[in-house]
Design a protein around this motif. Structure first.
Motif, PDB file in Angstrom:
ATOM      1  N   ILE A 246       0.826  -1.208   0.000  1.00 11.53           N
ATOM      2  CA  ILE A 246       0.000   0.000   0.000  1.00 11.53           C
ATOM      3  C   ILE A 246       0.863   1.262   0.000  1.00 11.53           C
ATOM      4  N   LEU A 247       1.875   1.314   0.869  1.00 13.74           N
ATOM      5  CA  LEU A 247       2.730   2.508   0.940  1.00 13.74           C
ATOM      6  C   LEU A 247       3.489   2.721  -0.363  1.00 13.74           C
ATOM      7  N   HIS A 248       4.009   1.636  -0.930  1.00 15.78           N
ATOM      8  CA  HIS A 248       4.726   1.760  -2.203  1.00 15.78           C
ATOM      9  C   HIS A 248       3.760   2.155  -3.321  1.00 15.78           C
ATOM     10  N   GLY A 249       2.537   1.599  -3.294  1.00 15.66           N
ATOM     11  CA  GLY A 249       1.538   1.953  -4.296  1.00 15.66           C
ATOM     12  C   GLY A 249       1.145   3.418  -4.221  1.00 15.66           C
ATOM     13  N   LEU A 250       0.986   3.934  -3.012  1.00  9.79           N
ATOM     14  CA  LEU A 250       0.662   5.351  -2.840  1.00  9.79           C
ATOM     15  C   LEU A 250       1.786   6.240  -3.372  1.00  9.79           C
ATOM     16  N   GLU A 251       3.021   5.732  -3.261  1.00 13.55           N
ATOM     17  CA  GLU A 251       4.177   6.511  -3.726  1.00 13.55           C
ATOM     18  C   GLU A 251       4.276   6.501  -5.244  1.00 13.55           C
ATOM     19  N   VAL A 252       4.134   5.313  -5.876  1.00 11.83           N
ATOM     20  CA  VAL A 252       4.306   5.238  -7.333  1.00 11.83           C
ATOM     21  C   VAL A 252       3.130   5.854  -8.083  1.00 11.83           C
ATOM     22  N   THR A 253       1.952   5.889  -7.450  1.00 11.94           N
ATOM     23  CA  THR A 253       0.793   6.519  -8.102  1.00 11.94           C
ATOM     24  C   THR A 253       0.700   8.012  -7.782  1.00 11.94           C
ATOM     25  N   HIS A 254       1.662   8.507  -6.993  1.00 14.30           N
ATOM     26  CA  HIS A 254       1.741   9.932  -6.621  1.00 14.30           C
ATOM     27  C   HIS A 254       0.513  10.414  -5.839  1.00 14.30           C
ATOM     28  N   ILE A 255      -0.135   9.480  -5.142  1.00 19.57           N
ATOM     29  CA  ILE A 255      -1.273   9.859  -4.311  1.00 19.57           C
ATOM     30  C   ILE A 255      -0.788  10.468  -2.996  1.00 19.57           C
ATOM     31  N   TRP A 256       0.175   9.782  -2.372  1.00 20.19           N
ATOM     32  CA  TRP A 256       0.724  10.265  -1.101  1.00 20.19           C
ATOM     33  C   TRP A 256       2.071   9.576  -0.882  1.00 20.19           C
ATOM     34  N   ALA A 257       3.144  10.229  -1.293  1.00 17.53           N
ATOM     35  CA  ALA A 257       4.468   9.610  -1.255  1.00 17.53           C
ATOM     36  C   ALA A 257       5.145   9.732   0.106  1.00 17.53           C
ATOM     37  N   ALA A 258       4.671  10.638   0.968  1.00 19.47           N
ATOM     38  CA  ALA A 258       5.369  10.937   2.220  1.00 19.47           C
ATOM     39  C   ALA A 258       5.615   9.723   3.116  1.00 19.47           C
ATOM     40  N   PRO A 259       4.603   8.875   3.416  1.00 21.95           N
ATOM     41  CA  PRO A 259       4.851   7.742   4.326  1.00 21.95           C
ATOM     42  C   PRO A 259       5.963   6.821   3.841  1.00 21.95           C
ATOM     43  N   TYR A 260       5.948   6.482   2.562  1.00 21.02           N
ATOM     44  CA  TYR A 260       6.973   5.594   1.997  1.00 21.02           C
ATOM     45  C   TYR A 260       8.350   6.225   2.107  1.00 21.02           C
ATOM     46  N   GLU A 261       8.452   7.496   1.751  1.00 19.80           N
ATOM     47  CA  GLU A 261       9.747   8.185   1.778  1.00 19.80           C
ATOM     48  C   GLU A 261      10.265   8.355   3.199  1.00 19.80           C
ATOM     49  N   VAL A 262       9.369   8.671   4.131  1.00 24.09           N
ATOM     50  CA  VAL A 262       9.779   8.859   5.536  1.00 24.09           C
ATOM     51  C   VAL A 262      10.307   7.552   6.118  1.00 24.09           C
ATOM     52  N   ILE A 263       9.585   6.448   5.884  1.00 27.21           N
ATOM     53  CA  ILE A 263      10.003   5.152   6.425  1.00 27.21           C
ATOM     54  C   ILE A 263      11.360   4.745   5.865  1.00 27.21           C
ATOM     55  N   HIS A 264      11.534   4.877   4.555  1.00 25.51           N
ATOM     56  CA  HIS A 264      12.799   4.462   3.951  1.00 25.51           C
ATOM     57  C   HIS A 264      13.944   5.392   4.355  1.00 25.51           C
ATOM     58  N   GLY A 265      13.653   6.672   4.481  1.00 24.95           N
ATOM     59  CA  GLY A 265      14.683   7.607   4.942  1.00 24.95           C
ATOM     60  C   GLY A 265      15.100   7.307   6.375  1.00 24.95           C
ATOM     61  N   PHE A 266      14.117   7.035   7.240  1.00 19.73           N
ATOM     62  CA  PHE A 266      14.394   6.716   8.645  1.00 19.73           C
ATOM     63  C   PHE A 266      15.192   5.418   8.756  1.00 19.73           C
ATOM     64  N   ALA A 267      14.812   4.408   7.961  1.00 17.06           N
ATOM     65  CA  ALA A 267      15.513   3.121   7.994  1.00 17.06           C
ATOM     66  C   ALA A 267      16.968   3.277   7.566  1.00 17.06           C
TER      67      ALA A 267
END
Length: 315
Positions: A246-267
């Motif tokens: 879901i998070l990756h889908g929201l990012e690639v469809t440009h619906i809401w990229a923030a959660p995916y980017e924040v998690i990967h940046g934090f990791a």
């Protein structure tokens, strides 16, 4: 003579190309299949419940019925649909993946909810009442096939999304290889799991060596713990895979990229270049996100969709 040599050279070149193509399909099938690990684990953990309470002699025939239906679902129904979508509406794949991810989050979160807030469930209570064994077996098989269809659709969609753009035959072959391999791995594992306790009892009863009898007793005593462990692993896998999809889908469809980017940046910040730690942190946070999404979906699914499915005769 020179013409014969040229022909043999052409045949050898074609054979090399065919061998390379087969190798490419196998390699891509292995890579794409690995993406479905969470669903495979959950499928293997869930399926044994469908033979619980039935005669031991019916366990393998029931599993074989489900296996055949699973292959039919994947190869005859889902594979052509996946190829058609990829050819004519590739933009739908990300949304279908997110829909499947939402289902995984819901299933995983519902299991967590049942652990935290134990309560009776009418369907579960009815399922524990064996009643007519033949009727129960038919009901169980239908339920297993329905669940398998949903999980198979997710497996095929994930596989298709993991295959790089290629020709029709390469995509078809890769999907078919993954479909067959996943089905055999899942239901082969299930067959072994449900027969482990029978093997243990046989080893104890045959009066063999002390070692074999001890091993048999260990199998019998250990199976409940194995099933519990598989259930927990499957639940965690569903939340992790569903949340990530879901998070990756929201990012690639440009619906809401923030959660995916924040998690990967934090990791990345936490891991400091350690690949395994980065994966573990990402998977943990994806699982938390999946749990939150699933908990939010529980009232929607139980109060709106479940009654609707019941009225339509789909429940």
């Amino acid at each position: 003579m020179s013409g014969l040599l040229a022909l043999l050279d052409d045949v050898a070149a074609i054979a090399k190309t065919a061998a390379a193509s087969v190798d490419d399909v196998a390699t891509m099938a292995a890579k794409a299949g690995s993406k479905t690990a969470g669903i495979i684990i959950d499928d293997a953990a869930v399926t044994p419940k469908y033979v619980a309470g039935l005669d031991a002699s019916r366990e393998l025939p029931i599993i074989w019925k489900i296996t055949r239906a699973s292959l039919f679902n994947k190869l005859v129904i889902l594979l052509p649909i996946a190829l058609l979508l990829n050819a004519f509406a590739p933009w739908m794949i990300a949304y279908l993946l997110m829909l499947g991810g939402a289902y995984l989050c819901f299933e995983g979160a519902e299991k967590v909810y049942h652990v935290l807030v134990p309560h009776p469930h009418e369907k579960v209570e009815a399922d524990l009442d064996v009643g007519n064994p033949a009727q129960l077996e038919e009901t169980r098989v239908k339920g297993a096939i329905k669940t398998d269809f949903i999980l198979s659709a997710e497996i095929m969609t994930i596989t298709l999304s993991a295959i790089p753009a290629a020709n029709f035959w390469f995509e078809s072959a890769t999907l078919a290889v993954v479909a067959v391999a996943v089905t055999l791995v899942v239901y082969g594992s299930v067959a072994l799991i449900v027969k482990m306790d029978d093997l243990g009892l046989w080893l104890v009863a045959r009066q063999g060596s002390e070692t074999s009898q001890a091993f048999g007793r260990g199998l019998v005593k250990g199976m409940p713990y194995l099933m519990k462990a598989l259930s927990i692993i499957g639940m965690a896998a569903m939340l992790w895979v569903g949340g990530n999809i879901i998070l990756h889908g929201l990012e690639v469809t440009h619906i809401w990229a923030a959660p995916y980017e924040v998690i990967h940046g934090f990791a990345k910040d936490i891991a400091g270049g350690n690949g395994f730690l980065e994966w573990a942190v990402t998977a943990f946070l994806d699982g938390i996100a999946g749990l939150l999404i699933g908990l939010a979906l529980i009232p929607l699914a139980t109060r709106i969709f479940a009654p609707l499915w019941g009225k339509l005769g789909l429940a």
